[in-house]
Design a protein around this motif. Structure first.
Motif, short mmCIF file in Angstrom:
data_model
loop_
_atom_site.label_atom_id
_atom_site.label_comp_id
_atom_site.label_asym_id
_atom_site.label_seq_id
_atom_site.Cartn_x
_atom_site.Cartn_y
_atom_site.Cartn_z
N ILE A 49 -10.73 54.15 -38.91
CA ILE A 49 -11.75 53.12 -39.12
C ILE A 49 -11.24 52.11 -40.14
CG2 ILE A 49 -14.06 52.66 -40.04
CD1 ILE A 49 -14.86 55.45 -38.91
N LEU A 81 -19.74 53.53 -42.15
CA LEU A 81 -19.15 54.07 -40.93
C LEU A 81 -18.15 55.16 -41.25
CD1 LEU A 81 -19.19 53.63 -37.84
CD2 LEU A 81 -17.30 52.02 -38.13
N ASP A 84 -14.43 50.85 -30.88
CA ASP A 84 -15.44 50.45 -31.87
C ASP A 84 -14.93 50.52 -33.30
OD1 ASP A 84 -17.23 49.96 -29.87
OD2 ASP A 84 -18.37 51.83 -30.13
N HIS A 85 -13.82 51.21 -33.52
CA HIS A 85 -13.23 51.31 -34.85
C HIS A 85 -12.10 50.30 -35.04
CE1 HIS A 85 -14.67 55.78 -34.95
NE2 HIS A 85 -15.65 54.92 -35.14
N VAL A 112 -20.14 47.38 -34.68
CA VAL A 112 -20.39 47.77 -36.07
C VAL A 112 -21.34 46.80 -36.77
CG1 VAL A 112 -18.42 46.52 -37.07
CG2 VAL A 112 -19.24 48.60 -38.16
#
Length: 278
Positions: free
Chosen positions: A136, A125, A16-17, A190
């Motif tokens: 990230i 984030l 997800d990063h 995101v």
């Protein structure tokens, strides 16, 4: 038997990063060393396949959710959005204040306030995950930096379109473009709730795999695929062994032949070992 393996990117190859687990890199390289073919099969267009992804090493690319096929840098297939359909979309999104970006092999073209909004998403984030801020930034900032503003959005080179969380419900957008686009929720976590992707109807990862297999003279019996999002469903249903990631949406897990661990828990490597690909 030689196998041909198709890997989704977001949520499957990258977390997800936006970062690729080392175990996944090693699994892909070892599978190719063992004589298997490994292809990316992603909703991303080529402009979004940054060097950290391509440097892993693949035999080719299915991009734009099936709208683009590349084999060893040779383009086998490329279908793009019609200018009329794109003009309709830009007018609708602009009128309703929806932030979006156009995906092309030559670049990402931001509409509305998309680029600034993505920057804000990344900052938030990082603030909420200070221990992971470096990873990230490394994973997501190239995506933001690739977006171009102030360019003509009515263009002939667009593969698909993504939009960020909008005040217009997804089902309303689906109804508006029912005859022009396939509209699904976004595969990029995101981007948040009520984000989505629009692609050309009748084109998906499964149709691209079928085209590629015919070109290579290979059989479906030789195929594996890995995915986590809604645009992976046709692919997982089509191949011989379709594997959902542990972080996949429930609908994806239901159609898969198997479920492995999550992307950031060595899901790809563990499944490659299970099926003796490595």
């Amino acid at each position: 038997m030689q196998h041909i393996i198709f890997l989704d990117v977001d949520g499957t190859l990258v977390d997800d990063h936006g970062n690729i687990p080392e175990s996944a890199k090693e699994a892909v390289r070892e599978a190719r060393q063992n004589g298997h073919l490994v292809f990316l099969s992603t909703g991303r267009s080529k402009a979004e396949l940054f060097s950290d992804i391509l440097d892993v090493g693949f035999d080719g690319i299915i991009g734009a959710a099936g709208g683009y096929i590349e084999l060893e840098e040779e383009v086998l297939y490329h279908q793009q959005v019609s200018v009329d359909d794109l003009s309709h979309l830009i007018s609708f999104f602009t009128e309703h204040g929806i932030d979006f970006y156009l995906e092309s092999n030559d670049g990402l073209f931001a509409g509305g306030n998309a680029k600034a909004r993505v920057a804000t998403m990344i900052d938030e984030l990082m603030a909420n995950n200070p221990e992971a801020s470096a990873t990230i930034e490394r994973g997501l900032k190239p995506f933001h930096d690739a977006m171009m503003e102030g360019v003509d959005l009515v263009r002939p080179d667009v593969n698909k379109i993504s939009f960020l969380g909008s005040s217009v419900p997804l089902d309303v957008i689906q109804q508006e473009f029912a005859s022009r686009f396939t509209v699904i929720p976004s595969t990029v976590a995101v981007f948040g709730a009520n984000s989505g992707e629009l692609s050309i109807p009748g084109v998906n990862k499964a149709t691209a795999i079928a085209t590629l297999l015919e070109h290579l003279g290979l059989e479906r019996a030789q195929t594996f695929a890995y995915g986590d999002g809604l645009n992976d469903i046709e692919m997982l249903e089509y191949v011989k062994v379709g594997v959902a990631m542990g972080n996949a949406k429930p609908e994806v897990k239901r159609v898969a032949d198997d479920v492995t661990d999550a992307c950031d828990q060595d899901g790809l490597a563990n499944s490659f070992k299970k099926y003796r690909l490595i």
